[in-house]
Design an enzyme around this catalytic site. Structure first.
Site, short mmCIF file in Angstrom:
data_model
loop_
_atom_site.label_atom_id
_atom_site.label_comp_id
_atom_site.label_asym_id
_atom_site.label_seq_id
_atom_site.Cartn_x
_atom_site.Cartn_y
_atom_site.Cartn_z
N ASP A 126 -3.09 55.79 -12.18
CA ASP A 126 -3.86 56.86 -12.83
C ASP A 126 -4.28 57.85 -11.75
OD1 ASP A 126 -5.56 58.33 -14.75
OD2 ASP A 126 -5.34 56.53 -15.98
N HIS A 199 -2.12 62.09 -15.87
CA HIS A 199 -2.81 61.02 -15.15
C HIS A 199 -2.01 60.60 -13.91
CE1 HIS A 199 -6.15 60.43 -17.88
NE2 HIS A 199 -5.32 60.51 -18.90
N GLU A 263 -2.82 62.48 -22.89
CA GLU A 263 -3.68 63.45 -22.22
C GLU A 263 -2.97 64.21 -21.09
OE1 GLU A 263 -8.01 61.39 -22.88
OE2 GLU A 263 -6.87 60.65 -21.17
#
Ligand code: ACM
Ligand code: ZN
Length: 464
Positions: A126, A199, A263
Site C-alpha cells: 500500500d 495505493h 480507490e
C-alpha cells in the site's frame, strides 16, 4: 483410505477416537462427529472435514467439559452432522499501514482455524509500506518498506502532525513460505494482495520511473487516498508488475491473486501524455476504461500463469475482466452486479465486516470511525435478495477486513478482531435458518474462556 487413531486408556477401558474417510459426506469440509459412551468417531469426506471435526471436539472439551477426576475429562455425548454454507470464510489483514511479525500471523491463523475460517487475505502493499521481498526489485524492501514518519492522531484532524519516527519492516521470501506452510496445515488458503493501479506510493518511491511524471513522488505518511498511482501508459509499469507477480505466483500456491483495484484517482492519468496516448491507441473513451484496460491486461498475464484474479468492486467500472472475481466492499451493490453477470463474489460490505470500526460508543481506542457492534456483524446477509436464483452459487462467501491505520500493535488488532470475528464465522458456517443472536451471545460466554486460554486479547462485553 480409512485410518484410525487409537490410544489405550489409562485404565482397563479402551478409549479411542476413530477417524474414517468416506464419501458419505459430500461437502469436503463437512463431517460427522459422534461421541458415544466409549468411543468418539469422526467421519468425513476429506482431511479438511476431519480437521473441522477436531476443532468442534476441542470446543466440546474446553471449557464445557466436566472433570470427573484428576486428569480425566468427560466429553458430552453428541451426534453432530455439520458442514459450511460458504466455501470462502476469511480474514483480511493490512500489514502495510502497520507491520506485524510473522509470529503474530501464526497466532491469527490458529485463531482462524478455531473459528473454522479458511482464507487469509494478506494485504502486502500500500502507500505507506511495501512488505514482501521481491528478488527482481530489491528497492521495494530497501526503500519502500520504510517510512520516515507516521501521522499522529486521526487523519481528519488538520493540520497533520507527524511523529518523526522511522517505521517499517517486511517479510522475506522465507517468512512467506513459513506462513504458507503453517496455513496449509490449518487448511487455510493464503491470498496475497498486490495493490494496483492505486495505493502504490511505496512502490513509486522505490521506482520513481513508474509514476506518470516519471520522477520522485512525495511520501504519503498519513491515511487516505494518494493521487500518485502507477502510470498506465508506460510499458515499464507492466514489466515491473509482471516481474513482481511472477515471484508472487511462485511463492503462493493458492489459485487466486488479489490485485487491489480500489480507490485509484484518475487525475494524474488525465494529465499524463503516456496515459493519454495509451487511451488513444486503444480507443478507450475515458480513464475508467483505462483502469479496465490495466486490470484486464494483468488478469491475462496471471491467467497465463494459471492464476485467477480477484479485486475490489471498482474493477467493475469501465468493464470487468471476464474471469475476475469481485470483493464487494462499498456495500453489496457491486457484489450483486458482479454475481448477476456471472462473476464469483466475496462479500465484504464495510458497514458489516470492517473490523477497524468502533465496537461501542464508550471508551474505545481511537479508530477510523463507523460503528459496528457484535450484533450488527451477526446481522450480515451474505446472500443479498437481489441475486437471481441461478446466480446464487456465485456468492462464494464473505470476509472481515482489518485495516490497520490506527492499530499499532498486535494486541490492538486482537481487540478489534475478537469477538466480532466469531459472529461472522457463525454466519458463514451456519444454515441461515439456525442463526439466533441471543443464543449466540449466550454461547459466547464459553468462547471468551477459550480466548482467555489461548491468550487472545478481546473486547469484554459490557454487563447488561
Ligand atoms: C477498501 O477498503 N479500500 C477496499
Ligand atoms: Zn501516466
Amino acid at each position: 483410505s480409512d485410518f484410525q487413531i487409537r490410544k489405550a486408556g489409562m485404565g482397563n477401558e479402551p478409549s479411542a477416537i476413530t477417524v474414517t474417510l468416506s464419501d458419505s459426506t459430500t461437502n469436503p469440509e463437512g463431517y460427522r462427529l459422534t461421541v458415544g459412551k466409549n468411543l468418539i468417531s469422526i467421519e468425513a469426506g476429506s482431511e479438511k472435514g476431519v480437521f473441522y471435526a477436531f476443532q468442534t471436539l476441542i470446543q466440546l472439551i474446553y471449557p464445557g467439559s466436566r472433570q470427573i477426576s484428576k486428569g480425566k475429562t468427560a466429553v458430552p455425548c453428541v451426534s453432530v452432522i455439520d458442514d459450511p454454507q460458504y466455501i470462502w470464510r476469511g480474514i483480511h489483514l493490512d500489514v502495510s499501514r502497520h507491520f506485524f511479525q510473522k509470529e503474530f500471523i501464526f497466532k491469527l491463523l490458529d485463531a482462524m482455524a478455531m473459528h473454522k475460517l479458511n482464507t487469509f487475505h494478506w494485504h502486502l502493499t500500500d502507500d505507506q509500506g511495501w512488505r514482501i521481498e521481491i528478488l527482481k526489485y530489491p528497492e521495494l524492501t530497501a526503500k519502500g518498506a520504510w517510512r520516515d514518519e507516521t501521522l499522529i492522531g486521526h487523519g481528519s484532524e488538520t493540520p497533520w502532525k507527524y511523529d518523526g519516527i522511522r517505521y517499517g519492516g517486511f517479510y522475506t521470501r522465507q517468512d512467506v513460505r513459513d506462513v504458507v506452510e503453517y496455513s496449509s496445515r490449518l487448511h487455510i488458503n493464503v491470498l496475497p494482495e498486490i495493490e494496483m493501479p492505486g495505493h502504490a506510493v511505496a512502490a513509486l518511491i522505490s521506482y520513481p520511473g513508474l509514476s506518470c511524471e516519471g520522477s520522485q513522488v512525495p511520501p504519503f505518511n498519513r491515511w487516505g487516498v494518494s493521487g500518485d498511482v502507477f502510470c498506465a501508459g508506460k510499458e515499464d509499469t507492466f514489466t515491473f508488475l509482471e516481474g513482481v507477480l511472477s515471484e508472487v505466483c511462485e511463492l503462493f500456491p493458492y489459485e487466486y491473486i488479489h490485485i487491489g483495484g480500489d480507490e485509484c484517482p484518475k487525475v494524474k492519468w488525465h494529465e499524463c501524455p503516456d496515459c493519454q496516448k495509451r487511451m488513444a491507441d486503444n480507443n478507450l473513451k475515458d480513464e475508467s476504461e483505462l483502469q479496465s484496460y490495466f486490470v484486464k491486461r494483468i488478469a491475462a498475464f496471471l491467467e497465463s500463469k494459471g492464476k485467477k484474479i480477484i479485486g475490489w468492486d471498482e474493477i467493475l467500472e469501465g468493464g470487468i475482466a471476464e474471469s475476475a472475481a469481485v470483493m464487494s466492499w462499498r456495500g453489496s451493490a457491486g457484489g450483486i452486479e458482479a454475481a448477476n453477470k456471472g462473476h464469483d463474489v466475496v462479500m465484504t460490505p464495510h458497514s458489516f465486516v470492517y473490523l477497524d470500526y468502533y465496537q461501542s460508543p464508550y471508551n474505545e481506542p481511537l479508530s477510523i470511525g463507523g460503528m459496528l457492534d457484535l450484533k450488527k456483524v451477526y446481522s450480515l446477509l451474505v446472500m443479498p435478495e437481489e441475486i437471481t436464483a441461478d446466480m446464487r452459487r456465485h456468492i462464494i462467501g464473505a470476509q472481515a477486513n482489518i485495516w490497520t491505520e490506527y492499530m499499532t500493535d498486535s494486541r490492538h488488532v486482537e481487540y478489534m478482531v475478537f469477538p466480532r470475528i466469531a459472529a461472522l464465522a457463525e454466519v458463514l458456517w451456519s444454515d441461515p435458518a439456525d442463526l439466533d443472536y441471543e443464543n449466540f451471545k449466550m454461547r459466547m460466554n464459553e468462547q471468551y474462556a477459550r480466548y482467555d486460554a489461548r491468550g487472545i486479547n478481546y473486547r469484554v462485553p459490557y454487563p447488561e
